[in-house]
Write a protein that holds these residues in place. Sequence first.
Motif, short mmCIF file in Angstrom:
data_model
loop_
_atom_site.label_atom_id
_atom_site.label_comp_id
_atom_site.label_asym_id
_atom_site.label_seq_id
_atom_site.Cartn_x
_atom_site.Cartn_y
_atom_site.Cartn_z
N ASN A 73 20.90 -73.56 36.39
CA ASN A 73 19.53 -73.58 35.91
C ASN A 73 19.43 -73.75 34.40
OD1 ASN A 73 16.99 -73.34 36.83
ND2 ASN A 73 16.82 -71.16 36.42
N PHE A 146 11.50 -73.16 50.13
CA PHE A 146 10.63 -73.29 48.96
C PHE A 146 9.48 -72.29 48.93
CE2 PHE A 146 12.93 -77.27 48.89
CZ PHE A 146 13.16 -77.46 47.53
N THR A 148 7.12 -70.09 46.95
CA THR A 148 6.69 -70.59 45.64
C THR A 148 7.20 -69.75 44.47
OG1 THR A 148 4.62 -69.35 45.85
CG2 THR A 148 4.58 -71.67 46.54
N CYS A 150 10.35 -68.60 44.26
CA CYS A 150 11.81 -68.48 44.33
C CYS A 150 12.55 -69.66 43.71
CB CYS A 150 12.22 -68.31 45.78
SG CYS A 150 13.97 -67.95 45.95
N ILE A 151 13.56 -69.34 42.94
CA ILE A 151 14.35 -70.35 42.23
C ILE A 151 15.51 -70.88 43.08
CG2 ILE A 151 15.95 -68.72 41.13
CD1 ILE A 151 14.34 -71.60 39.24
N ARG A 322 9.65 -67.53 37.38
CA ARG A 322 10.85 -68.35 37.23
C ARG A 322 10.45 -69.78 36.85
NH1 ARG A 322 15.04 -66.43 36.30
NH2 ARG A 322 13.51 -65.64 34.87
N THR A 325 9.46 -73.09 39.17
CA THR A 325 8.89 -72.84 40.50
C THR A 325 7.38 -73.05 40.45
OG1 THR A 325 8.54 -70.50 39.98
CG2 THR A 325 10.63 -71.08 41.05
N LYS A 326 6.79 -73.21 41.63
CA LYS A 326 5.36 -73.47 41.70
C LYS A 326 4.54 -72.28 41.17
CE LYS A 326 2.09 -75.55 44.81
NZ LYS A 326 1.73 -75.74 46.21
#
Length: 431
Positions: A73, A146, A148, A150-151, A322, A325-326
Amino acid sequence: MNVYDSELVGSLLEECDYTLTQDMSEADAVFLNTCAIREKAEETVHNRLDNLHVLKRTKPNMILGVLGCMAQNLKDDILESRPYVDVILGPDSYRRIPEIIKARQGEMDNFVDTRLSKFEVYDDLFPSRHDGVNAWISIMRGCDKFCTFCIVPFTRGRERSRSIQSVVDETINAVSQGFVEITLLGQNVNSYRTPDGEFPELLKAVAKVEGVKRIRYTSPHPQDIDDALLEVMRDHSNICNYIHLPLQAGSDRILKRMNRTYTQQEFLDLVDKIYEYMPNCSISTDIIVGFPGETEDEFLETLDVVKKVHFDSSFMFKYSSRPGTKAAEYTDQISEDDKQNRLERLIVLQRKNTLSANLRHVGNTLSVMVEKVSKKSDSQWAGRTDGNMWVVFDKTDEQIKDIVNVKIEDAKGITLFGSRIHTEELIHEAA
Ligand code: 5AD
Ligand code: SF4
């Protein structure tokens, strides 16, 4: 999952004739296996890197590597702000370690590989294990859900499963090394899919391996728990009657915003169904408080579900934004004070629930696997029940890895206390 990955890296390093040391100042190579799930995990790594920088000044030849999700990341950030880090490897690139070690001996620049793979499952690599009782076995990697907040789908990439045969082979290998409990691991274990079968078939195959006394797994997604899985759990005595079932939030609006794909009612129905199959099943959970936009009433709905389900234990988190993320883009983030306040209220409720769940066992006789000497006294053992509760009892003639009957006499905090019951006493009690 990171313990398992570190064991994989350990075995790759052993191939290069390295051995493990408990003393960092003695090390020729230090690899930090990192987590990016919450900001706090990242802060821990930054602090550790600061300390390692000091050590590296006195030992310039020491190889320093950052592995795992944070490497994936934050590679640019680390490269720029910490040029003393020699190696940055994402979770799909550990196989490159032997090659890097060789190249380092001929002095080379920083080595970075954070490409994610659609195929890497480290199928043929046996990890170097040290624990003694429980062997972690990764069955699938990555996540396609996915959520929203969570990485993980970004740092660990797409879902891919190992073959049933390779998991069985690793189980046989672990048993031959003396391990008696197997914990199957994956970001989403019940998304496990292979041409030879899905998660229930895998569980069945592992349960049949001789010498496996207990099987656990973590974590499933509530959406994918079906009758086939519950049937296999019910029908195999060595599969623990324990499910870690992440709730995340109680309000339908927040669950939808989290992209969790179930409603509060569907979650409650699933809990009922689990108890229909296994009336004594223990259930634990993960909960996030203070997700963007969560109102006080919506938080109260989470408390409500916690009261209704009465989880045996919970991992409780403040929402941590994070980047990438969304949910990090939502503009209605909750203040730190509100998050802290909600977390504290949730913890108080869960503590009460855990204690009363444990007190319910007082007077019962439970099967406990002896795992280690109790921290408080050398004359006592600590072990876990099938339902993952810790029990402390006086030593008699049992040994580590035995499964014995313990009559529960007391419960304090999260621990049960009892006395070993020998088989003859059980027969006597029954009579
Ligand atoms: N903030 C707080 N908790 C999180 N988790 C995952 N992402 C975040 C985040 N951004 C929690 C979830 C998950 C567990 C492993 O970590 O509850 O189930
Ligand atoms: Fe993250 Fe688990 Fe959701 Fe996957 S299912 S995105 S790992 S919280």
